[in-house]
Scaffold this active site. Structure first.
Site, short mmCIF file in Angstrom:
data_model
loop_
_atom_site.label_atom_id
_atom_site.label_comp_id
_atom_site.label_asym_id
_atom_site.label_seq_id
_atom_site.Cartn_x
_atom_site.Cartn_y
_atom_site.Cartn_z
N ARG A 146 -26.05 31.55 36.75
CA ARG A 146 -26.35 31.42 35.32
C ARG A 146 -26.46 29.96 34.87
O ARG A 146 -27.29 29.63 34.03
CB ARG A 146 -25.31 32.21 34.51
CG ARG A 146 -25.50 33.71 34.81
CD ARG A 146 -24.69 34.61 33.95
NE ARG A 146 -25.10 35.99 34.19
CZ ARG A 146 -24.58 37.05 33.61
NH1 ARG A 146 -23.62 36.90 32.71
NH2 ARG A 146 -25.03 38.25 33.89
N ASP A 201 -5.45 31.74 50.93
CA ASP A 201 -4.37 30.98 51.56
C ASP A 201 -3.91 29.75 50.77
O ASP A 201 -2.82 29.24 51.00
CB ASP A 201 -4.81 30.51 52.96
CG ASP A 201 -5.00 31.68 53.92
OD1 ASP A 201 -4.52 32.78 53.61
OD2 ASP A 201 -5.63 31.48 54.98
N HIS A 236 -4.59 43.32 54.35
CA HIS A 236 -5.80 43.06 53.56
C HIS A 236 -5.72 43.59 52.13
O HIS A 236 -6.63 43.30 51.33
CB HIS A 236 -7.02 43.61 54.28
CG HIS A 236 -7.36 42.81 55.51
ND1 HIS A 236 -6.66 42.96 56.69
CD2 HIS A 236 -8.27 41.83 55.72
CE1 HIS A 236 -7.14 42.11 57.58
NE2 HIS A 236 -8.12 41.41 57.02
N ILE A 237 -4.67 44.32 51.80
CA ILE A 237 -4.47 44.70 50.39
C ILE A 237 -4.49 43.44 49.52
O ILE A 237 -4.98 43.44 48.40
CB ILE A 237 -3.12 45.44 50.25
CG1 ILE A 237 -3.22 46.83 50.88
CG2 ILE A 237 -2.67 45.53 48.79
CD1 ILE A 237 -1.91 47.57 50.97
N GLY A 283 12.12 36.85 44.15
CA GLY A 283 13.56 36.71 44.38
C GLY A 283 13.94 37.13 45.78
O GLY A 283 14.99 37.76 45.98
N LYS A 303 25.63 41.63 48.83
CA LYS A 303 24.23 42.11 48.77
C LYS A 303 24.05 43.22 49.80
O LYS A 303 24.33 43.01 50.98
CB LYS A 303 23.26 40.99 49.10
CG LYS A 303 23.08 39.99 48.00
CD LYS A 303 21.85 39.14 48.25
CE LYS A 303 21.74 38.10 47.17
NZ LYS A 303 20.39 37.67 46.92
N ARG A 348 11.28 46.59 46.44
CA ARG A 348 12.65 46.24 46.02
C ARG A 348 13.38 47.48 45.50
O ARG A 348 14.56 47.68 45.77
CB ARG A 348 12.58 45.14 44.96
CG ARG A 348 13.88 44.75 44.35
CD ARG A 348 14.76 43.95 45.28
NE ARG A 348 14.40 42.55 45.37
CZ ARG A 348 15.08 41.67 46.12
NH1 ARG A 348 16.14 42.05 46.81
NH2 ARG A 348 14.71 40.41 46.18
N ARG A 388 -6.24 40.82 49.89
CA ARG A 388 -7.56 40.20 49.75
C ARG A 388 -8.42 40.90 48.70
O ARG A 388 -9.43 40.35 48.24
CB ARG A 388 -8.27 40.17 51.10
CG ARG A 388 -7.74 39.12 52.05
CD ARG A 388 -8.77 38.07 52.37
NE ARG A 388 -9.86 38.63 53.11
CZ ARG A 388 -9.97 38.59 54.44
NH1 ARG A 388 -9.03 37.98 55.17
NH2 ARG A 388 -10.99 39.10 55.04
N MET A 429 -0.15 37.54 54.17
CA MET A 429 -1.16 36.82 54.95
C MET A 429 -0.85 35.32 55.03
O MET A 429 -0.04 34.81 54.25
CB MET A 429 -2.53 37.05 54.36
CG MET A 429 -3.16 38.33 54.86
SD MET A 429 -4.88 38.45 54.41
CE MET A 429 -5.43 39.65 55.62
#
Ligand code: F6P
Length: 325
Positions: free
Chosen positions: A27, A130, A255-256, A188, A217, A157, A258, A172
């Site tokens: 554009r 990255d 890849h989730i 956290g 913990k 969590r 990405r 990644m």
């Protein structure tokens, strides 16, 4: 003579925000009376002469979409000088006078060679989840990938707490801990393992988990960068299970990270960089890539790409153990 035709390609791993950049290139070029050719599948498209004109209508409704309408590829043959020479000749024949390359380190290296060896005018836009390019504090896709990882880990969590388990979550980053460290801070996490860390990863992980356990913990999240030297999340998980008999689970986000609709930040920087790249090329600038430093849009010489990758900021890595107590 004013520029008449430019090309745009996306290369390397796709990153949310690439479509915003393509749209802005097309554009802004249109506004300056310049025609844009979309080159398909990165540098492979240069070799195959797989290019077509992109109009302002072609890039309607893409701003909000992840992936890239131009497809992405990693192109090994482009490392061969004769192949680059042919690509430069083909570009010239097609009247494509300048190239906007949206990608990461390898893509910018290919662009720089085209410029140096054959005088092709190139501009780079940083596109990689990255966030590991020198000369810019931000790359397209990082913010989206970070938010995707955070959302996933918040869910993990819940179940980690419910079952009092340790989760190793792999994010990644084959050569970079940027995504891992930022994710860990924002979630956290109890510990993070990443490639730039000089310390011995496994023993310090065990001692961090032990300290947490002693403080009461019962659930822990450990973020592991894909390229950590200790091993991948499955290997570390197995070692932990064998040595400490922990009830742990491993999740690889893969890849989730990405995919997905780009965040506001990735849309805005994609748009700004896309338009700026065209404006500068039209004014005769070449051999640069765009970035963001201290909130400002900056241009850097392509040669800066050979500087060392930025490591995760020290203040973040120092803060993590303080906040994980
Ligand atoms: O460079 C981006 C990136 O997503 C890295 O974090 C990851 O290591 C790599 O690409 C994965 O590449 P591919 O999709 O080709 O397996």
């Amino acid at each position: 003579m004013p520029m008449k035709r430019i090309g745009v390609l996306t290369s390397g791993g796709d990153a949310p925000g690439m479509n915003a950049a393509i749209r802005a290139v097309v554009r802004q070029a249109d506004a300056l009376g310049v025609e844009t050719y979309g080159i398909y599948r990165g540098f492979q498209g240069l070799l195959d002469k797989d290019w077509r004109p992109l109009t302002t209508r072609n890039c309607a409704n893409i701003l909000q979409r992840g992936g890239t309408i131009l497809y992405c590829a990693r192109c090994q043959p482009f490392t061969v000088p004769a192949v680059r020479a042919q690509a430069a000749r083909d570009l010239q024949e097609a009247g494509i006078e300048a190239l906007v390359v949206i990608g990461g380190n390898g893509s910018f290296t290919g662009a720089e060679l085209l410029e140096q060896e054959h005088g092709v005018a190139v501009a780079g836009i940083p596109g990689t989840i990255d966030n590991d390019l020198p000369g810019t504090e931000r790359t397209l896709g990082f913010d989206t990938a970070l938010n995707t990882a955070i959302e996933a880990i918040d869910r993990i969590r819940d179940t980690a707490s419910a079952h009092e388990r340790v989760f190793l979550v792999e994010v990644m980053g084959r050569q970079s801990g940027m995504l891992a460290v930022h994710t860990a801070l924002a979630c956290g996490a109890e510990a993070v393992l990443y490639p730039e860390n000089e310390q011995e990863g496994f023993s310090s992980l065990v001692s961090q988990l032990r300290t947490g356990w002693e403080k009461g913990k019962r659930a822990s999240i450990v973020v592991v960068a894909e390229g950590d030297k200790t091993g991948n999340a499955y290997a570390i998980g197995q070692r932990l299970q064998e040595s400490h008999n922990l009830d742990l689970r491993v999740v690889v986000l893969g890849h989730i990270q990405r995919g997905g609709s780009p965040t506001a930040i990735d849309r805005i920087w994609g748009s700004r960089w896309g338009a700026e790249a065209v404006r500068r090329l039209a004014e005769g600038e070449r051999g640069f890539f765009l970035g963001m430093v201290a909130g400002q849009l900056v241009a850097q010489p392509l040669a800066r790409i050979h500087e060392p990758r930025p490591a995760p900021p020290r203040d973040l890595t120092d803060l993590l153990p303080v906040l994980a107590r």
